[in-house]
Design an enzyme around this catalytic site. Structure first.
Site, PDB file in Angstrom:
ATOM      1  N   GLY A  40       1.560  -2.744  -6.397  1.00  0.00           N
ATOM      2  CA  GLY A  40       1.570  -1.376  -5.743  1.00  0.00           C
ATOM      3  C   GLY A  40       0.282  -0.911  -5.770  1.00  0.00           C
ATOM      4  N   GLY A  41       0.039  -0.173  -6.958  1.00  0.00           N
ATOM      5  CA  GLY A  41      -1.129   0.828  -7.230  1.00  0.00           C
ATOM      6  C   GLY A  41      -2.285   0.013  -7.134  1.00  0.00           C
ATOM      7  CD  GLU A  74       8.239   3.076  -4.329  1.00  0.00           C
ATOM      8  OE1 GLU A  74       7.633   2.984  -3.311  1.00  0.00           O
ATOM      9  OE2 GLU A  74       7.688   2.879  -5.583  1.00  0.00           O
ATOM     10  CG  HIS A 116       9.768  -1.238  -2.620  1.00  0.00           C
ATOM     11  ND1 HIS A 116       9.873  -0.050  -3.305  1.00  0.00           N
ATOM     12  CD2 HIS A 116       8.745  -1.800  -3.330  1.00  0.00           C
ATOM     13  CE1 HIS A 116       9.008   0.158  -4.318  1.00  0.00           C
ATOM     14  NE2 HIS A 116       8.136  -0.968  -4.237  1.00  0.00           N
ATOM     15  N   GLY A 159       5.142   1.625 -10.865  1.00  0.00           N
ATOM     16  CA  GLY A 159       4.163   3.115 -10.940  1.00  0.00           C
ATOM     17  C   GLY A 159       4.225   3.624 -12.103  1.00  0.00           C
ATOM     18  CD1 TRP A 177      -2.343  -1.967   0.277  1.00  0.00           C
ATOM     19  CD2 TRP A 177      -2.914  -1.074   2.190  1.00  0.00           C
ATOM     20  NE1 TRP A 177      -3.264  -2.928   0.643  1.00  0.00           N
ATOM     21  CE2 TRP A 177      -3.725  -2.510   1.966  1.00  0.00           C
ATOM     22  CE3 TRP A 177      -3.135  -0.705   3.160  1.00  0.00           C
ATOM     23  CZ2 TRP A 177      -4.617  -2.861   2.630  1.00  0.00           C
ATOM     24  CZ3 TRP A 177      -4.334  -1.227   4.201  1.00  0.00           C
ATOM     25  CH2 TRP A 177      -4.984  -2.234   3.794  1.00  0.00           C
ATOM     26  CE  LYS A 178       4.458   1.169  -4.354  1.00  0.00           C
ATOM     27  NZ  LYS A 178       5.302   1.592  -5.452  1.00  0.00           N
ATOM     28  CD  GLU A 185       8.540  -4.702  -6.589  1.00  0.00           C
ATOM     29  OE1 GLU A 185       7.491  -4.754  -6.518  1.00  0.00           O
ATOM     30  OE2 GLU A 185       9.255  -3.925  -5.907  1.00  0.00           O
ATOM     31  CB  SER A 212       2.931  -1.253 -14.154  1.00  0.00           C
ATOM     32  OG  SER A 212       3.294  -0.091 -13.664  1.00  0.00           O
TER      33      SER A 212
HETATM   34  C1  PEP Z   1       5.452  -1.866  -5.999  1.00  0.00           C
HETATM   35  O1  PEP Z   1       5.958  -0.801  -5.639  1.00  0.00           O
HETATM   36  O2  PEP Z   1       6.100  -2.859  -5.352  1.00  0.00           O
HETATM   37  C2  PEP Z   1       5.022  -1.865  -7.353  1.00  0.00           C
HETATM   38  C3  PEP Z   1       4.902  -3.051  -7.872  1.00  0.00           C
HETATM   39  O3  PEP Z   1       4.237  -0.813  -7.628  1.00  0.00           O
HETATM   40  P1  PEP Z   1       3.251  -0.843  -8.978  1.00  0.00           P
HETATM   41  O4  PEP Z   1       2.429  -1.926  -8.785  1.00  0.00           O
HETATM   42  O5  PEP Z   1       2.225   0.394  -8.525  1.00  0.00           O
HETATM   43  O6  PEP Z   1       4.090  -0.805 -10.109  1.00  0.00           O
END
Ligand code: PEP
Length: 254
Positions: free
Chosen positions: A236-237, A99, A97, A175, A10-11, A169, A215
């Site tokens: 994520g999103g 980020e 991660h 994202g 969920w970040k 990832e 994504s």
């Molecule tokens: C994530 O940050 O782990 C991720 C996969 O984000 P998103 O699905 O939004 O690309």
């Protein structure tokens, strides 16, 4: 045994009440029609953990944290230890991660300390790896990811290594709405599994779950999950939308 896992990251999103509502909606959706073969995990912000873990208790949904401290306890203002995360009800913890590596300067050395803390508390680390765009464009993604593995999880004794989950990832897909193609995902997952086999043996490699992240949505999950080395997703999103998330959970169904 190799598990199919779909984990929502969920970040830094949702208030505590909104997070509890989201967890409730995920539980309802998964209970109603989620693939029973898939382990479903939600990873809310730290301050939501206790309430979200209470909300999902008794359901098939598990809880994870998005990070943990490198130290067990003490004068580390603002940090949240693995023990705290565990006591709040988390079973998983996302580590490494991109980020966190990029915005908070997380190095391999820091990650190794965090991995040790997670294992000491019996948490399952979801270890993230993946290359930035220039390295993908240069065709050096395998070397980059292998170096990440060599500096961190490949230093673990086999008994610990077998307990973790890996998430590939590609940074350029996180994202951005730009997903790795099914072929690109399979190629990297197979490369990672091969590297695990070289290091720990084929049996260990065959038992590790390797998730794809970047994504991933209900519209592309089927194609990604159809690959033999893709064991689910770190989302994520799309994990903020219960219907989209459920569609991803059901991405293994034909
Ligand atoms: C994530 O940050 O782990 C991720 C996969 O984000 P998103 O699905 O939004 O690309």
């Amino acid at each position: 045994m190799r598990k199919k896992i779909v984990a929502g990251n969920w970040k830094c999103n949702t208030t505590v009440p909104a997070g509890v509502e989201l967890a409730k909606a995920v539980v309802a959706a998964v209970n109603a029609s989620g693939d029973p073969e898939v382990e479903v995990v939600v990873c809310p912000p730290f301050v939501h953990l206790t309430s979200v873990a209470a909300e999902v208790t008794g359901s098939r949904v598990r809880t994870g944290a998005q990070n943990c401290a490198a130290e067990p306890k003490g004068a580390f203002t603002g940090e949240v230890s693995a023990e705290m995360v565990k006591s709040a009800g988390a079973e998983y913890v996302i580590l490494g991660h991109s980020e966190r590596r990029e915005y908070y300067g997380e190095t391999s050395a820091t990650l190794n300390k965090k991995l040790a803390q997670a294992f000491a508390q019996g948490l399952t680390p979801v270890y993230c790896c993946g290359e930035p765009l220039p390295l993908r464009e240069a065709g050096s993604q395998n070397e980059f990811v292998k170096k990440q593995l060599d500096e961190t999880i490949f230093l673990l004794p086999e008994a610990d290594f077998r307990k973790l989950v890996i998430a590939y990832e590609p940074i350029w897909a996180i994202g951005t709405g730009k997903t790795a193609s099914a072929a690109q995902a399979q190629e990297m997952h197979s490369f990672i599994r091969g590297a695990i086999a070289d290091k720990y043996g084929r049996k260990v490699a065959d038992e590790i779950s390797i998730l794809y992240g970047g994504s991933c949505k209900s519209s592309n999950a089927k194609e990604l999950f159809a690959n033999p080395d893709v064991d689910g997703g770190l989302i994520g999103g799309a994990s903020l939308d219960p219907a989209d998330f459920l569609g991803i959970v059901n991405g293994f169904k034909g």
